[in-house]
Design a protein around this motif. Structure first.
Motif, PDB file in Angstrom:
ATOM      1  N   GLU A   1       3.230  -6.887   4.994  1.00 18.49           N
ATOM      2  CA  GLU A   1       2.334  -6.143   4.106  1.00 18.49           C
ATOM      3  C   GLU A   1       1.715  -4.905   4.745  1.00 18.49           C
ATOM      4  O   GLU A   1       1.336  -4.928   5.916  1.00 18.49           O
TER       5      GLU A   1
ATOM      6  N   THR B   1       4.924  -2.876   0.792  1.00 20.97           N
ATOM      7  CA  THR B   1       5.185  -4.181   1.379  1.00 20.97           C
ATOM      8  C   THR B   1       6.696  -4.339   1.517  1.00 20.97           C
ATOM      9  O   THR B   1       7.441  -3.937   0.623  1.00 20.97           O
TER      10      THR B   1
ATOM     11  N   HIS C   1       2.588  -2.619  -2.515  1.00 22.35           N
ATOM     12  CA  HIS C   1       1.704  -3.747  -2.233  1.00 22.35           C
ATOM     13  C   HIS C   1       1.260  -4.386  -3.550  1.00 22.35           C
ATOM     14  O   HIS C   1       1.239  -5.607  -3.704  1.00 22.35           O
TER      15      HIS C   1
ATOM     16  N   LYS D   1       1.880  -8.240  -5.025  1.00 24.06           N
ATOM     17  CA  LYS D   1       0.751  -9.080  -5.434  1.00 24.06           C
ATOM     18  C   LYS D   1       0.968  -9.580  -6.863  1.00 24.06           C
ATOM     19  O   LYS D   1       0.809 -10.748  -7.161  1.00 24.06           O
TER      20      LYS D   1
END
Lengths: 141, 141, 141
Positions: free
Chosen positions: A90, A95, A113, A117
């Protein structure tokens, strides 16, 4: 030759379809996995590429999209490889996610990122690596 | 016009090859460097692009692959520019690498941190910037 | 289906132009916004895609370029959506920028930190999201 692209897959050219500008190249990877690339006719000529040749497919991690819960979903991207998420690294914006797709092959994807998520990605979970034929570079040794 | 793409190269259109959907555009950059782009026929029409026109090639840093030790290696990517690594900016997931390719031209690439480490890239070292014709946007003033 | 690509836009297929290898697909998004994709003929077949079908356009944030002060500038990228910058997330190498383009649609772009700085991007400011037809994946439910 060493290139920065994280994804390099060796295979055999199984078909070449030429258009006026672009050509579609089908590769059969180890384990019989089919991969599709579109490159220019000029590149086919420069490489002297023919059916039966050994070649490798090179894809940047940033060109790879990750999918989950694909079920019957259909998308135009010609290359969809599903497997198990092996690694997640990350960063604040991006990421990196590595997916084991079998046959010892690992596909690396760099996604935002926020997307990682939202998808709820976890090491050991299921994921599909998706990339367009136009994102593939063909290399010949 | 200001765009986020890090790589913008001015040149003269030296050839246009049209297909049914896509067209291949050859640009000659300063210093005589040849660059190849594939754009849609619709874009050729919208731009009114013709051989002899001034145009610029725009490439996102994330579309650029870095290569070293290319020697006789052959890849389908139509644009391979070799030179000296000028700058390296490291992040947790990605690393930016700038390559001076001569004629005052610098190509910026964003690659994964892992790839930069694996290639052993160093400022002052040799490197090649590689990108597909399909990654190039053509701009006209 | 859930995919990591930040940008997914629903629309209706308004035109399909086939070449030997690639096809150009025109989508009309909500609000009448036109979007152009180039995908392979093989993908058109696999999807059974026809004019009038509902489909969605999927674009990775890393494929999107940001532009400002476009004025009369002309570029080959077929998709240029202008609007207001809604969000900026900064990292050491990359920065994510979200642009509201109207009709409740938001386009996310990942550009280099350096580019974001050079363009002087600010939340609430004007910006255009630019991407090539070849960067678009078409999905069908």
């Amino acid at each position: 030759m060493k290139v920065s692209a994280r994804n390099t897959f060796e295979g055999i050219v199984s078909a070449i379809t030429k258009g006026a500008v672009n050509a579609e190249v089908a590769l059969t990877l180890k384990g019989g996995i089919p991969l599709i690339a579109t490159i220019t006719n000029g590149a086919i000529q420069n490489l002297g590429l023919e059916v039966g040749d050994e070649a490798c497919a090179i894809i940047k991690a940033s060109s790879v999209i990750l999918g989950t819960d694909l079920h019957d979903a259909r998308i135009s991207a010609r290359n969809v490889f599903c497997g198990t998420i092996a690694t997640i690294i990350e960063g604040p914006v991006n990421t990196e996610v590595d997916v084991e797709i079998g046959g010892g092959n690992i596909v690396s994807a760099v996604i935002t990122h926020e997307s990682a998520k939202r998808l709820g990605l976890k090491v050991g979970g299921h994921g599909c690596a998706i990339f367009k034929a136009s994102s593939v570079i063909i290399g010949v040794n």
